[in-house]
Design a protein around this motif. Structure first.
Motif, PDB file in Angstrom:
ATOM      1  N   VAL A  36       0.970  -1.208  -0.005  1.00  0.00           N
ATOM      2  CA  VAL A  36      -0.074  -0.129  -0.215  1.00  0.00           C
ATOM      3  C   VAL A  36       0.894   1.384  -0.007  1.00  0.00           C
ATOM      4  CG1 VAL A  36      -1.487   1.201   1.253  1.00  0.00           C
ATOM      5  CG2 VAL A  36      -1.971  -1.148   1.071  1.00  0.00           C
ATOM      6  N   THR A  37       1.945   1.148   0.888  1.00  0.00           N
ATOM      7  CA  THR A  37       2.841   2.508   0.725  1.00  0.00           C
ATOM      8  C   THR A  37       3.324   2.727  -0.346  1.00  0.00           C
ATOM      9  OG1 THR A  37       3.532   1.973   3.252  1.00  0.00           O
ATOM     10  CG2 THR A  37       4.889   3.275   1.848  1.00  0.00           C
ATOM     11  N   LEU A  38       3.871   1.609  -1.330  1.00  0.00           N
ATOM     12  CA  LEU A  38       4.491   1.938  -2.697  1.00  0.00           C
ATOM     13  C   LEU A  38       3.310   2.318  -3.473  1.00  0.00           C
ATOM     14  CD1 LEU A  38       6.708   1.414  -4.653  1.00  0.00           C
ATOM     15  CD2 LEU A  38       6.177  -0.985  -5.125  1.00  0.00           C
ATOM     16  N   ALA A  39       2.281   1.779  -3.415  1.00  0.00           N
ATOM     17  CA  ALA A  39       0.944   2.224  -4.232  1.00  0.00           C
ATOM     18  C   ALA A  39       0.867   3.668  -4.090  1.00  0.00           C
ATOM     19  CB  ALA A  39      -0.302   1.436  -3.867  1.00  0.00           C
ATOM     20  N   LYS A  40       0.668   4.174  -2.897  1.00  0.00           N
ATOM     21  CA  LYS A  40       0.677   5.504  -2.686  1.00  0.00           C
ATOM     22  C   LYS A  40       1.547   6.357  -3.387  1.00  0.00           C
ATOM     23  CE  LYS A  40      -0.347   6.633   1.771  1.00  0.00           C
ATOM     24  NZ  LYS A  40      -0.501   6.583   3.104  1.00  0.00           N
ATOM     25  N   THR A  41       2.631   5.831  -3.333  1.00  0.00           N
ATOM     26  CA  THR A  41       3.884   6.750  -3.894  1.00  0.00           C
ATOM     27  C   THR A  41       3.451   6.725  -5.487  1.00  0.00           C
ATOM     28  OG1 THR A  41       5.667   6.059  -2.332  1.00  0.00           O
ATOM     29  CG2 THR A  41       6.292   6.900  -4.488  1.00  0.00           C
ATOM     30  N   MET A  42       3.280   5.653  -5.887  1.00  0.00           N
ATOM     31  CA  MET A  42       2.889   5.760  -7.518  1.00  0.00           C
ATOM     32  C   MET A  42       1.950   6.367  -7.786  1.00  0.00           C
ATOM     33  SD  MET A  42       3.686   1.525  -8.042  1.00  0.00           S
ATOM     34  CE  MET A  42       3.902   1.698  -9.820  1.00  0.00           C
ATOM     35  N   PHE A  66      -7.042  -4.723  -5.250  1.00  0.00           N
ATOM     36  CA  PHE A  66      -6.194  -3.569  -4.965  1.00  0.00           C
ATOM     37  C   PHE A  66      -7.040  -2.568  -4.128  1.00  0.00           C
ATOM     38  CE2 PHE A  66      -4.598   0.751  -6.726  1.00  0.00           C
ATOM     39  CZ  PHE A  66      -3.564   0.728  -5.745  1.00  0.00           C
ATOM     40  N   THR A  67      -8.318  -2.259  -4.814  1.00  0.00           N
ATOM     41  CA  THR A  67      -9.107  -1.097  -4.245  1.00  0.00           C
ATOM     42  C   THR A  67      -9.702  -1.514  -3.251  1.00  0.00           C
ATOM     43  OG1 THR A  67      -9.765  -0.529  -6.606  1.00  0.00           O
ATOM     44  CG2 THR A  67     -11.333   0.145  -4.916  1.00  0.00           C
ATOM     45  N   GLU A  68     -10.164  -2.969  -2.908  1.00  0.00           N
ATOM     46  CA  GLU A  68     -10.775  -3.303  -1.656  1.00  0.00           C
ATOM     47  C   GLU A  68      -9.615  -3.019  -0.634  1.00  0.00           C
ATOM     48  OE1 GLU A  68     -11.895  -7.056  -2.418  1.00  0.00           O
ATOM     49  OE2 GLU A  68     -13.719  -6.440  -3.380  1.00  0.00           O
ATOM     50  N   VAL A  69      -8.418  -3.423  -0.510  1.00  0.00           N
ATOM     51  CA  VAL A  69      -7.547  -3.640   0.338  1.00  0.00           C
ATOM     52  C   VAL A  69      -7.013  -2.145   0.471  1.00  0.00           C
ATOM     53  CG1 VAL A  69      -4.917  -4.235   0.675  1.00  0.00           C
ATOM     54  CG2 VAL A  69      -6.624  -5.637  -0.319  1.00  0.00           C
ATOM     55  N   PHE A  70      -6.586  -1.268  -0.455  1.00  0.00           N
ATOM     56  CA  PHE A  70      -6.305   0.186  -0.210  1.00  0.00           C
ATOM     57  C   PHE A  70      -7.252   0.924   0.488  1.00  0.00           C
ATOM     58  CE2 PHE A  70      -5.425   4.284  -1.503  1.00  0.00           C
ATOM     59  CZ  PHE A  70      -4.003   4.521  -1.562  1.00  0.00           C
ATOM     60  N   HIS A  71      -8.542   0.782   0.113  1.00  0.00           N
ATOM     61  CA  HIS A  71      -9.527   1.671   0.812  1.00  0.00           C
ATOM     62  C   HIS A  71      -9.427   0.999   2.513  1.00  0.00           C
ATOM     63  CE1 HIS A  71     -13.782   2.235   2.529  1.00  0.00           C
ATOM     64  NE2 HIS A  71     -13.580   3.382   1.385  1.00  0.00           N
ATOM     65  N   ARG A  72      -9.405  -0.373   2.549  1.00  0.00           N
ATOM     66  CA  ARG A  72      -9.275  -0.988   3.959  1.00  0.00           C
ATOM     67  C   ARG A  72      -8.098  -0.102   4.739  1.00  0.00           C
ATOM     68  NH1 ARG A  72      -9.946  -5.727   2.853  1.00  0.00           N
ATOM     69  NH2 ARG A  72      -7.681  -6.730   2.939  1.00  0.00           N
ATOM     70  N   TYR A  73      -6.817   0.116   4.185  1.00  0.00           N
ATOM     71  CA  TYR A  73      -5.732   0.376   4.991  1.00  0.00           C
ATOM     72  C   TYR A  73      -5.685   1.793   4.994  1.00  0.00           C
ATOM     73  CZ  TYR A  73      -3.563  -4.076   5.474  1.00  0.00           C
ATOM     74  OH  TYR A  73      -3.256  -5.301   6.167  1.00  0.00           O
ATOM     75  N   GLY A 117      -8.644   4.171   4.160  1.00  0.00           N
ATOM     76  CA  GLY A 117      -9.839   4.816   4.243  1.00  0.00           C
ATOM     77  C   GLY A 117     -10.643   5.657   3.093  1.00  0.00           C
ATOM     78  N   MET A 118      -9.728   5.477   1.897  1.00  0.00           N
ATOM     79  CA  MET A 118     -10.381   6.123   0.589  1.00  0.00           C
ATOM     80  C   MET A 118      -9.779   5.064  -0.482  1.00  0.00           C
ATOM     81  SD  MET A 118      -7.653   9.242   0.271  1.00  0.00           S
ATOM     82  CE  MET A 118      -7.904   9.696   1.851  1.00  0.00           C
ATOM     83  N   THR A 119     -10.539   5.222  -1.778  1.00  0.00           N
ATOM     84  CA  THR A 119     -10.096   4.482  -2.783  1.00  0.00           C
ATOM     85  C   THR A 119      -8.741   4.818  -3.408  1.00  0.00           C
ATOM     86  OG1 THR A 119     -11.416   5.781  -4.360  1.00  0.00           O
ATOM     87  CG2 THR A 119     -12.597   4.100  -3.200  1.00  0.00           C
ATOM     88  N   PRO A 120      -8.232   4.035  -4.392  1.00  0.00           N
ATOM     89  CA  PRO A 120      -7.057   4.587  -4.951  1.00  0.00           C
ATOM     90  C   PRO A 120      -7.348   5.881  -6.013  1.00  0.00           C
ATOM     91  CG  PRO A 120      -7.130   2.278  -5.144  1.00  0.00           C
ATOM     92  CD  PRO A 120      -8.379   2.759  -4.628  1.00  0.00           C
ATOM     93  N   ARG A 121      -8.423   5.912  -6.340  1.00  0.00           N
ATOM     94  CA  ARG A 121      -8.671   7.083  -7.449  1.00  0.00           C
ATOM     95  C   ARG A 121      -9.015   8.270  -6.531  1.00  0.00           C
ATOM     96  NH1 ARG A 121     -13.255   9.672  -9.133  1.00  0.00           N
ATOM     97  NH2 ARG A 121     -13.225  10.538 -11.281  1.00  0.00           N
ATOM     98  N   VAL A 122      -9.540   8.083  -5.509  1.00  0.00           N
ATOM     99  CA  VAL A 122      -9.699   9.501  -4.455  1.00  0.00           C
ATOM    100  C   VAL A 122      -8.564  10.126  -3.820  1.00  0.00           C
ATOM    101  CG1 VAL A 122     -10.742  10.139  -2.479  1.00  0.00           C
ATOM    102  CG2 VAL A 122     -12.407   8.839  -3.889  1.00  0.00           C
TER     103      VAL A 122
END
Length: 297
Positions: free
Chosen positions: A226-232, A255-262, A264-269
């Motif tokens: 998730v940390t790497l995804a936030k950077t990307m 990806f969207t489900e896990v990212f939101h769970r960790y 509190g928002m979706t990758p797009r938001v």
């Protein structure tokens, strides 16, 4: 010279010594443990029953080695699997352990176990070359047999009477784990792989990792993804499906489900918020520079 290496049954991989069965006795010895050393990209699954009758299995892929019961069934996905299966006699391994740890020590080897072991991989490669040499002396092979037996006994045997205690991971081992995660983060990393990097069984590794870091290995791995995804998401305009793939998530939905769970928002938001914050910061900087220029004039 009595040594611990005997033959394993023919199951599609190269066996040492050849043309004898794993349960065949030679000089009173009896092989009941196999050392599995896959080569190249070969992945081997060993399966069977443990002493309690419960079904067990372990997947061993280079550069790891595996310790399994001699009667385990070996299955390789490749049509031409590469590697070596070395049969070991546990009684002779115990004798070697007594030489190392003292005559009063009673030790055993964990089975259904894998570890990252460059020494055993190099020894297996050398053993194959020696076995193919027509004029190699038997004493040379016996010497390799003893070296492998001593190495296995010293590094992997454990005191059967010792109280089990989960030792925290050292900083060096944590660095090895994090380096492996960073290098393979786009892959489906298993706890067994992480444990093998630090020569531990998966269960002992999981307990030691949580005791050291406060988090289970799976939680730590997901956090790193998730940390790497936030950077990307913040620094690139890669499609979400590509971000998901590069950070090791199976699908964009996962990806969207896990990212939101960790988070509190979706990758797009998160991406929109990050880019909006960057734009606002850039505007503030530009405004401040313009104000400074006006004062100077």
């Amino acid at each position: 010279m009595e040594h611990a290496i005997l033959a394993a049954p023919h199951q599609g991989l190269r066996h040492y010594p050849p043309r004898t069965g794993c349960t065949e006795r030679r000089g009173g010895a009896h092989a009941d443990i196999c050392l599995l050393v896959p080569a190249d990209r070969t992945a081997v699954e060993a399966s069977g029953r443990n002493n309690a009758g419960t079904r067990s299995q372990v997947n061993v892929r280079a550069p790891c080695i595996g310790l399994i019961p001699a009667g385990a069934k070996l299955t390789a996905a490749e049509d031409d699997p590469q590697g070596l299966v070395i049969a070991l006699d546990s009684r002779i391994l115990e004798s070697r352990s007594r030489q190392v740890f003292g005559s009063s020590s009673s030790r055993e080897l964990p089975l259904w176990f894998q570890a990252w072991d460059p020494f055993l991989r190099e020894a297996a490669s050398t053993l194959i070359l020696l076995a193919q040499t027509a004029f190699v002396e038997a004493g040379c092979l016996d010497g390799f047999a003893d070296a492998i037996a001593l190495h296995v006994s010293y590094h992997y045997s454990r005191d059967v009477h010792a109280r089990v205690r989960e030792a925290p991971l050292s900083q060096l081992k944590l660095m090895l784990i994090n380096a492996f995660i960073s290098e393979h983060i786009a892959e489906n990393i298993q706890v067994e792989q992480l444990a093998a990097r630090v020569h531990m069984s998966p269960s002992h590794f999981a307990h030691a990792f949580k005791e050291t870091t406060g988090s289970p290995p799976h939680f730590h791995l997901t956090t790193e993804r998730v940390t790497l995804a936030k950077t990307m998401l913040s620094s690139s305009r890669l499609p979400l499906i590509d971000v998901a793939a590069r950070t090791g998530f199976r699908t964009q939905q996962h990806f969207t489900e896990v990212f939101h769970r960790y988070t509190g928002m979706t990758p797009r938001v998160f991406r929109l918020a990050a880019h909006g914050a960057q734009t606002a910061t850039a505007n503030d900087t530009a405004g401040a520079q313009k104000s400074d220029t006006s004062r100077q004039e």
